[in-house]
Motif scaffolding. Sequence first.
Motif, PDB file in Angstrom:
ATOM      1  N   LYS A 223      54.578  28.921  45.948  1.00 24.73           N
ATOM      2  CA  LYS A 223      54.030  28.237  44.767  1.00 24.73           C
ATOM      3  C   LYS A 223      52.504  28.152  44.845  1.00 24.73           C
ATOM      4  CE  LYS A 223      54.238  23.705  42.472  1.00 24.73           C
ATOM      5  NZ  LYS A 223      54.856  22.346  42.554  1.00 24.73           N
ATOM      6  N   GLN A 226      50.883  31.594  44.289  1.00 25.90           N
ATOM      7  CA  GLN A 226      50.922  31.958  42.876  1.00 25.90           C
ATOM      8  C   GLN A 226      49.850  31.224  42.083  1.00 25.90           C
ATOM      9  OE1 GLN A 226      54.991  31.053  41.908  1.00 25.90           O
ATOM     10  NE2 GLN A 226      55.796  32.811  43.044  1.00 25.90           N
ATOM     11  N   TRP A 227      49.556  29.988  42.488  1.00 28.22           N
ATOM     12  CA  TRP A 227      48.521  29.205  41.805  1.00 28.22           C
ATOM     13  C   TRP A 227      47.130  29.769  42.111  1.00 28.22           C
ATOM     14  CZ3 TRP A 227      44.114  26.451  42.439  1.00 28.22           C
ATOM     15  CH2 TRP A 227      43.766  25.542  41.436  1.00 28.22           C
ATOM     16  N   VAL A 229      46.092  32.745  43.296  1.00 26.11           N
ATOM     17  CA  VAL A 229      45.774  34.137  43.007  1.00 26.11           C
ATOM     18  C   VAL A 229      45.258  34.311  41.577  1.00 26.11           C
ATOM     19  CG1 VAL A 229      48.020  34.962  42.149  1.00 26.11           C
ATOM     20  CG2 VAL A 229      46.563  36.485  43.548  1.00 26.11           C
ATOM     21  N   HIS A 230      45.450  33.332  40.730  1.00 24.94           N
ATOM     22  CA  HIS A 230      44.895  33.390  39.374  1.00 24.94           C
ATOM     23  C   HIS A 230      43.369  33.274  39.385  1.00 24.94           C
ATOM     24  CE1 HIS A 230      48.634  33.486  37.164  1.00 24.94           C
ATOM     25  NE2 HIS A 230      49.086  32.445  37.813  1.00 24.94           N
ATOM     26  N   TYR A 231      42.819  32.716  40.469  1.00 21.49           N
ATOM     27  CA  TYR A 231      41.384  32.445  40.521  1.00 21.49           C
ATOM     28  C   TYR A 231      40.598  33.388  41.419  1.00 21.49           C
ATOM     29  CZ  TYR A 231      42.642  28.077  38.231  1.00 21.49           C
ATOM     30  OH  TYR A 231      43.115  27.147  37.330  1.00 21.49           O
ATOM     31  N   SER A 234      43.707  35.979  47.303  1.00 23.46           N
ATOM     32  CA  SER A 234      44.285  34.898  48.115  1.00 23.46           C
ATOM     33  C   SER A 234      45.337  35.452  49.059  1.00 23.46           C
ATOM     34  CB  SER A 234      44.909  33.833  47.206  1.00 23.46           C
ATOM     35  OG  SER A 234      43.972  33.325  46.294  1.00 23.46           O
ATOM     36  N   ALA A 245      41.652  31.287  49.549  1.00 23.96           N
ATOM     37  CA  ALA A 245      41.115  32.124  48.480  1.00 23.96           C
ATOM     38  C   ALA A 245      39.671  32.435  48.822  1.00 23.96           C
ATOM     39  CB  ALA A 245      41.213  31.413  47.135  1.00 23.96           C
ATOM     40  N   VAL A 256      37.028  25.733  41.728  1.00 24.14           N
ATOM     41  CA  VAL A 256      38.475  25.946  41.796  1.00 24.14           C
ATOM     42  C   VAL A 256      39.138  24.815  42.578  1.00 24.14           C
ATOM     43  CG1 VAL A 256      40.297  27.497  42.602  1.00 24.14           C
ATOM     44  CG2 VAL A 256      38.222  28.442  41.555  1.00 24.14           C
ATOM     45  N   LYS A 259      40.201  21.881  40.598  1.00 29.70           N
ATOM     46  CA  LYS A 259      41.349  22.086  39.718  1.00 29.70           C
ATOM     47  C   LYS A 259      42.691  21.962  40.445  1.00 29.70           C
ATOM     48  CE  LYS A 259      39.063  25.205  36.421  1.00 29.70           C
ATOM     49  NZ  LYS A 259      39.448  24.460  35.202  1.00 29.70           N
TER      50      LYS A 259
END
Length: 291
Positions: A223, A226-227, A229-231, A234, A245, A256, A259
């Motif tokens: 989880k 997945q969070w 790697v959007h930024y 990672s 990251a 980041v 957030k």
Amino acid sequence: MVCTTEPLWWPSPAKLNLFLHITGRYDNGYHRLQSLFQILDTGDRLAFDITTSDSIKISTVFAGVAEQDNLIYKAAKLLQRHCGVSQGTQIKVDKQLPMGGGIGGGSSNAATTLVALNYLWGCGLSEDKLAELGLQLGADVPVFVRGQTAFAEGVGEQITPVSISGDWYLVVNPGIHVSTPAIFGEADLPRNTATMAWKDYTFEKTRNDCQQIVCKRHPEVAKLLQWLVHYAPSRMTGTGACVFATFKDENTARFVQAKLPEYWTSFVARGVARSPLKQQLHNVNAVPDRH
């Protein structure tokens, strides 16, 4: 009797495995690895009060860890026995790094203990000898003893210092403990990744061979990945549970970090070529008769 000299705080920095490949297995069961150990500018701190008795005491309590099972205690005892030291020490630990996080907390603590007490007890062992002793405590300990970002092979003891850009890292702890022996004992763990030469390294061409197994056993790690790697790029470090990251500047990393959901803990750190522990040793050696 405790000496009255005010103790120094000795850095015990974190590390990241920017990648971790398992390339085979030795006859004794140990895994053959390749990895890039990135030393960070953040970590724990240890202070040592030298005593006239030969007792070794850790004044900081580690929940669930008996004193004699602590790598700090084991490192001090190993050095004391090897060098025939008649003195002892009382050790304070300012613990910031999570246990079982894959960022080298225990191994770094052991290395700092070896380096600091080698100086404070006047043992005079070379860095090579300290690294050799450290290997008896764990495969990662020699990296922290040598205190340089390094390309590592073998079980982690074959170290080649390398120079890479000083990126910034957001390191996130999902709040779980991952058992390294359990992960390396998994039947489905990849154990035949092709070896690579350091000159061919790029982050994009590498991976962490333990990551998929850990994500299956611990959905919270999946989880978190997945969070993040959007930024930014990672990856999990070591056998987990921490995930990092990569950023080119501190401000973006902290943006980041702000957030992140509140149930995950984190810190921002910079990769360094030379460990804060090495800098501290240089500093004390520059001051005559500090110990």
